[in-house]
Design an enzyme around this catalytic site. Sequence first.
Site, PDB file in Angstrom:
ATOM      1  CG  HIS A 127      -4.396  -1.744  -2.098  1.00 33.22           C
ATOM      2  ND1 HIS A 127      -5.167  -0.637  -1.465  1.00 33.22           N
ATOM      3  CD2 HIS A 127      -3.586  -2.240  -1.014  1.00 33.22           C
ATOM      4  CE1 HIS A 127      -4.546  -0.410  -0.291  1.00 33.22           C
ATOM      5  NE2 HIS A 127      -3.490  -1.238  -0.265  1.00 33.22           N
ATOM      6  CB  SER A 143      -0.996   0.054   1.183  1.00 34.54           C
ATOM      7  OG  SER A 143      -2.018   0.862   1.293  1.00 34.54           O
TER       8      SER A 143
END
Length: 300
Positions: free
Chosen positions: A213, A190
């Site tokens: 993501h 992330s």
Amino acid sequence: MRFEDFNEEKVYGLCGAHKGLDIPKTQDTPKGQDTQKAQSVSKAQNIPKGQDAKKAQGASKAQDIPGGQGIPKTQDTQREQDAGKTQDIEKERREAIRDTGEVSLHGRIHLLTVIGEIEGHDCLPGNSKTTKYEHVLPKLAEIEDNPRIEGLLILLNTVGGDVEAGLAIAEMIASLSKPTVSLVLGGSHSIGVPIAVSTDYSFIVKTGTMVIHPVRMNGTVIGAPQTYDYFKQMQDRILGFISDHSKASRERLEELMLDTGILTKDLGTILVGGEAVKEGLIDEIGGIGRALAKLYEMIG
């Protein structure tokens, strides 16, 4: 016997003979000035004077001190002081590692770890391992200002966290004028991706992973177009930073971010070891030895 026949000597002789005692004669005992002189001479013989007195005092003190030297050895005292300083430095190192995961390697290289979850403006639960940006940002400023530190090595094993805090750390690292190297151990997911690519050179171990993501948000979300525009703006900031500090293109990053065929419960892509290098996110596969060697090479 007549009274006049008794003189002083006869009287004392008779008394002494009667009592069995020997009475000293008066002429053997000094009187007046002679007595005072005798006392002064006796005292003078027992009291040392001048340098002799100082030597006598020093000798007396030396006898009370083990070793008989009277003066502690300079080398032994210096060794004790050096040992105390070494213990204090080692204690500070242990506390720095425990509290912030930081340590200086021989003074030239500073080691910084990014672990657990990157904490933002809200404090996470006490049982969570976190990296606090309010600790990292001042430390990065100190590294930049400290002339004794010549390089920065960053170890990453993080699940991500607060976007604003993560980007702030990444921007600070990228703006350092000193050589920087990052090493991904375990994972850098992330918002950990921008931190991993923010250094001058990056490594990842073969088993290390990186997850790309879309942006997520916890708590109440208002279902309005402005909310999705805000998400898109934040996502563009992350993609822009990654593409500017790595070999990956913005278009390819968006494809990886919105992939639906890898994560069963989410959008995104997991890159393992060599895949992160192949996609251009990381420069090279390697461990701590290669990372340190590269950093020393960059320092020169």
